[in-house]
Design a protein around this motif. Structure first.
Motif, PDB file in Angstrom:
ATOM      1  N   VAL A  83       0.867  -1.181   0.000  1.00 52.69           N
ATOM      2  CA  VAL A  83       0.000   0.000   0.000  1.00 52.69           C
ATOM      3  C   VAL A  83       0.901   1.227   0.000  1.00 52.69           C
ATOM      4  N   VAL A  84       0.747   2.084  -1.002  1.00 50.21           N
ATOM      5  CA  VAL A  84       1.556   3.297  -1.101  1.00 50.21           C
ATOM      6  C   VAL A  84       0.951   4.374  -0.209  1.00 50.21           C
ATOM      7  N   THR A  85       1.797   5.069   0.540  1.00 51.28           N
ATOM      8  CA  THR A  85       1.327   6.072   1.503  1.00 51.28           C
ATOM      9  C   THR A  85       2.072   7.382   1.308  1.00 51.28           C
ATOM     10  N   ASN A  86       1.602   8.409   1.994  1.00 49.24           N
ATOM     11  CA  ASN A  86       2.303   9.693   2.022  1.00 49.24           C
ATOM     12  C   ASN A  86       3.314   9.679   3.158  1.00 49.24           C
ATOM     13  N   GLY A  87       4.412   8.986   2.952  1.00 48.79           N
ATOM     14  CA  GLY A  87       5.452   8.878   3.956  1.00 48.79           C
ATOM     15  C   GLY A  87       5.158   7.793   4.974  1.00 48.79           C
ATOM     16  N   ILE A  88       6.160   7.504   5.805  1.00 52.57           N
ATOM     17  CA  ILE A  88       6.013   6.483   6.842  1.00 52.57           C
ATOM     18  C   ILE A  88       4.947   6.877   7.851  1.00 52.57           C
ATOM     19  N   GLN A  89       4.848   8.169   8.163  1.00 52.24           N
ATOM     20  CA  GLN A  89       3.908   8.596   9.190  1.00 52.24           C
ATOM     21  C   GLN A  89       2.474   8.211   8.827  1.00 52.24           C
ATOM     22  N   GLN A  90       2.104   8.321   7.554  1.00 60.20           N
ATOM     23  CA  GLN A  90       0.753   7.894   7.181  1.00 60.20           C
ATOM     24  C   GLN A  90       0.615   6.383   7.247  1.00 60.20           C
ATOM     25  N   ALA A  91       1.672   5.655   6.943  1.00 60.80           N
ATOM     26  CA  ALA A  91       1.612   4.199   7.068  1.00 60.80           C
ATOM     27  C   ALA A  91       1.301   3.806   8.515  1.00 60.80           C
ATOM     28  N   LEU A  92       1.956   4.468   9.471  1.00 56.64           N
ATOM     29  CA  LEU A  92       1.676   4.190  10.886  1.00 56.64           C
ATOM     30  C   LEU A  92       0.236   4.544  11.234  1.00 56.64           C
ATOM     31  N   ASP A  93      -0.234   5.650  10.701  1.00 57.83           N
ATOM     32  CA  ASP A  93      -1.606   6.084  10.962  1.00 57.83           C
ATOM     33  C   ASP A  93      -2.614   5.053  10.456  1.00 57.83           C
ATOM     34  N   LEU A  94      -2.420   4.551   9.239  1.00 57.72           N
ATOM     35  CA  LEU A  94      -3.345   3.573   8.678  1.00 57.72           C
ATOM     36  C   LEU A  94      -3.358   2.299   9.503  1.00 57.72           C
TER      37      LEU A  94
ATOM     38  N   VAL B 152       3.428  -3.252  18.550  1.00 57.95           N
ATOM     39  CA  VAL B 152       4.800  -2.924  18.946  1.00 57.95           C
ATOM     40  C   VAL B 152       5.463  -2.209  17.775  1.00 57.95           C
ATOM     41  N   TYR B 153       5.984  -1.007  18.018  1.00 52.03           N
ATOM     42  CA  TYR B 153       6.657  -0.229  16.978  1.00 52.03           C
ATOM     43  C   TYR B 153       8.165  -0.252  17.245  1.00 52.03           C
ATOM     44  N   VAL B 154       8.943  -0.733  16.248  1.00 45.11           N
ATOM     45  CA  VAL B 154      10.394  -0.855  16.429  1.00 45.11           C
ATOM     46  C   VAL B 154      11.134  -0.382  15.181  1.00 45.11           C
ATOM     47  N   THR B 155      12.409  -0.013  15.381  1.00 44.25           N
ATOM     48  CA  THR B 155      13.336   0.323  14.293  1.00 44.25           C
ATOM     49  C   THR B 155      14.517  -0.635  14.396  1.00 44.25           C
TER      50      THR B 155
ATOM     51  N   ILE C 254       5.187  -3.400  14.040  1.00 44.78           N
ATOM     52  CA  ILE C 254       5.457  -2.475  12.936  1.00 44.78           C
ATOM     53  C   ILE C 254       6.966  -2.318  12.826  1.00 44.78           C
ATOM     54  N   GLU C 255       7.518  -2.757  11.713  1.00 47.29           N
ATOM     55  CA  GLU C 255       8.954  -2.653  11.472  1.00 47.29           C
ATOM     56  C   GLU C 255       9.240  -1.439  10.600  1.00 47.29           C
ATOM     57  N   ASP C 256       9.826  -0.405  11.201  1.00 44.48           N
ATOM     58  CA  ASP C 256      10.168   0.828  10.486  1.00 44.48           C
ATOM     59  C   ASP C 256      11.610   0.709   9.993  1.00 44.48           C
ATOM     60  N   ASP C 257      11.767   0.511   8.699  1.00 48.69           N
ATOM     61  CA  ASP C 257      13.090   0.306   8.100  1.00 48.69           C
ATOM     62  C   ASP C 257      13.516   1.594   7.414  1.00 48.69           C
TER      63      ASP C 257
ATOM     64  N   TYR D 183       5.776  -4.373   7.526  1.00 48.50           N
ATOM     65  CA  TYR D 183       7.001  -3.674   7.144  1.00 48.50           C
ATOM     66  C   TYR D 183       6.633  -2.323   6.545  1.00 48.50           C
ATOM     67  N   VAL D 184       7.256  -1.239   7.041  1.00 46.07           N
ATOM     68  CA  VAL D 184       7.011   0.094   6.497  1.00 46.07           C
ATOM     69  C   VAL D 184       8.330   0.732   6.094  1.00 46.07           C
ATOM     70  N   GLY D 185       8.294   1.495   5.019  1.00 48.38           N
ATOM     71  CA  GLY D 185       9.483   2.185   4.534  1.00 48.38           C
ATOM     72  C   GLY D 185       9.095   3.418   3.749  1.00 48.38           C
ATOM     73  N   SER D 186      10.094   4.148   3.281  1.00 48.78           N
ATOM     74  CA  SER D 186       9.823   5.343   2.482  1.00 48.78           C
ATOM     75  C   SER D 186      11.015   5.628   1.590  1.00 48.78           C
ATOM     76  N   PHE D 187      10.833   6.627   0.727  1.00 48.45           N
ATOM     77  CA  PHE D 187      11.897   7.066  -0.164  1.00 48.45           C
ATOM     78  C   PHE D 187      12.451   8.422   0.268  1.00 48.45           C
ATOM     79  N   SER D 188      12.169   8.816   1.497  1.00 48.58           N
ATOM     80  CA  SER D 188      12.598  10.131   1.981  1.00 48.58           C
ATOM     81  C   SER D 188      14.108  10.226   2.129  1.00 48.58           C
ATOM     82  N   LYS D 189      14.744   9.166   2.593  1.00 47.33           N
ATOM     83  CA  LYS D 189      16.191   9.210   2.800  1.00 47.33           C
ATOM     84  C   LYS D 189      16.955   8.917   1.516  1.00 47.33           C
ATOM     85  N   VAL D 190      16.439   8.017   0.669  1.00 45.33           N
ATOM     86  CA  VAL D 190      17.177   7.652  -0.536  1.00 45.33           C
ATOM     87  C   VAL D 190      16.926   8.615  -1.683  1.00 45.33           C
ATOM     88  N   MET D 191      15.838   9.406  -1.592  1.00 46.05           N
ATOM     89  CA  MET D 191      15.556  10.389  -2.643  1.00 46.05           C
ATOM     90  C   MET D 191      15.423  11.775  -2.018  1.00 46.05           C
TER      91      MET D 191
END
Length: 469
Positions: free
Chosen positions: A184-195, A250-253, A284-287, A313-321
């Motif tokens: 599921v594509v989201t507006n950043g990791i924060q929206q993924a956590l919200d959903l 459980v939310y972890v990094t 919730i695995e925040d990678d 599993y949740v991720g984003s393109f904020s750091k790589v892009m």
């Protein structure tokens, strides 16, 4: 009642007249039936053209504030308070939980950084290395008809091509088991956590977070009515034995603990997955930045060892892009897939489809992999410079936490670093203390050194300046 208008010389004179007369009507200084001066008289008083006053009066009349009576003049109509009118007397109050939420989450510190010579802030990638020309070409292609017209708003789960590209990308780079339908594509990791919380958490349910941990996630869970439980971390990561039985999420990094930086040991990973299965809980695995690993064997994601489907599993393109693209994603276990798609739909319908389509092509053409290789090489050099520089200048004051990934290094301090950090910011070195970037009740004193936004040649001078403040 007399109306008083004063002009400050700004070019929008009719706008000033409009706003002041409107305000006088809304706050009761002008009442229904009160006359306004004729346009000629008002223009003479204000020393402006009669047409300027006429434009303001016409606008007020068209919005229902004034009415003209033939042979009598212009009068205030009976109007209620409009939706756009501000009130300082409103009895409305937000829920108490919002009293503790600060935006931005780093508080007022950014406002202090009026002159930054050396930027060591955490969480910032190097925007100067992004391939802007290539990206503009890809986006422009998606904004031309018929592509832009045909897609409309798109599927709530995201652009089909992007979901397939993400599944292939994280499978190759991170060993995540996923098909396009799982994404599921989201507006950043924060929206993924919200959903995820909208789907899984009832008001009062327990959500466990790392202590110290990532503040925006903790704030989000509280805002949705969860009871947030702080769970300590040690050299192996989250202390699984400290998890309460009633916790639902459980939310972890685990690959690069935020903000300390150590990876979760394999023993703890297996223990956490087994705990989640036993208790029927979601992990919730925040990678968030694992693409940048500079040494040692790759860290397997929790999701790859989860056989019972309890890890999201949740991720984003904020750091790589770029953080401003606001593209993230989650990988949903099959039983939650439809609910998470529905949650995305009712939240904001869908993420920008032209951006998604451009990103899909960016991945499929191999451009993302090439960009990551370039960035990894650059960040590895900066990581080495930071590590050696801290050992050279701060060996007696800082205890560096070993880390071989991501865009920051954390070090415990022998004393209180708040005052030195403030002096550093005043001298042009943007730097945060550990307590400023972590949500924790008992975090040890420390400093966090981000190296995403500082060029490699500037790292040495930045640390030397910091060592003498």
């Amino acid at each position: 009642m007399e109306v008083h208008v004063s002009l400050d010389g700004h070019r929008d004179l009719s706008g000033q007249i409009y706003r002041q007369v409107r305000a006088a009507i809304l706050d009761g200084r002008l009442r229904p039936g009160d006359p306004l001066p004729p346009t000629r008289e008002m223009a003479r008083r204000l020393e402006v053209a009669r047409n300027t006053v006429g434009v303001a009066y016409d606008r007020l009349a068209s919005e229902g504030y004034l009415e003209s009576r033939v042979g009598a003049g212009t009068f205030v109509r009976a109007v209620g308070r409009t939706p756009g009118a501000a009130s300082t007397r409103s009895a409305l109050k937000p829920r108490a939980v919002w009293d503790g939420v600060v935006t931005p989450w780093l508080g007022p510190i950014d406002a202090e950084l009026t002159s930054v010579a050396y930027d060591l802030r955490v969480g910032l990638p190097d925007a100067g290395l992004f391939p802007y020309q290539t990206w503009r070409r890809l986006v422009a292609r998606e904004l031309r008809p018929p592509a832009a017209i045909a897609r409309g708003s798109g599927h709530p789960a995201g652009h089909g091509g992007l979901r397939a590209a993400i599944a292939r990308h994280i499978g190759l780079f991170r060993g995540v088991r996923a098909a396009a339908d799982d994404v599921v594509v989201t507006n950043g990791i924060q929206q993924a956590l919200d959903l995820i919380c909208r789907v899984m958490v009832e008001p009062g349910d327990g959500v466990a977070v790392e202590d110290p941990g990532y503040p925006p996630a903790r704030m989000l869970f509280r805002s949705l009515g969860a009871t947030v439980v702080d769970v300590p971390v040690d050299d192996e990561g989250l202390c699984v034995d400290a998890l309460p039985d009633h916790v639902r999420v459980v939310y972890v990094t685990p690959s690069h603990q935020f903000p300390l930086g150590m990876p979760m040991s394999l023993r703890r990973r297996m223990a956490l997955v087994e705990w989640a299965e036993r208790h029927g809980a979601v992990v919730i695995e925040d990678d968030y930045d694992s693409e940048f690993r500079f040494g040692g064997r790759p860290i397997d994601p929790l999701q790859s060892v989860d056989r019972a489907g309890h890890v999201i599993y949740v991720g984003s393109f904020s750091k790589v892009m770029l953080p401003s693209l606001r593209i993230g994603f989650l990988v949903a276990p099959t039983p939650l897939r439809d609910a998470l798609r529905a949650a995305k739909y009712v939240t904001d319908w869908s993420t920008s489809f032209p951006t998604q389509a451009a990103l899909a092509r960016f991945i499929d053409d191999g451009l993302l992999a090439r960009h990551i290789r370039r960035m990894r090489q650059e960040y590895a050099a900066r990581h080495e410079l930071i590590t050696t520089g801290l050992a050279e200048h701060f060996a007696d004051r800082l205890d560096v936490i070993p880390s071989s990934a991501g865009l920051h290094i954390t070090a415990y301090a022998t004393g209180d670093p708040a005052e030195p950090a403030a002096r550093a910011r005043a001298s042009g070195v943007a730097l945060y203390t550990l307590s400023e970037v972590a949500m924790s009740r008992s975090v040890r004193p420390g400093l966090v050194f981000g190296y995403g936004a500082i060029a490699a040649p500037d790292i040495g001078p930045a640390l030397r300046r910091l060592s003498v403040v």
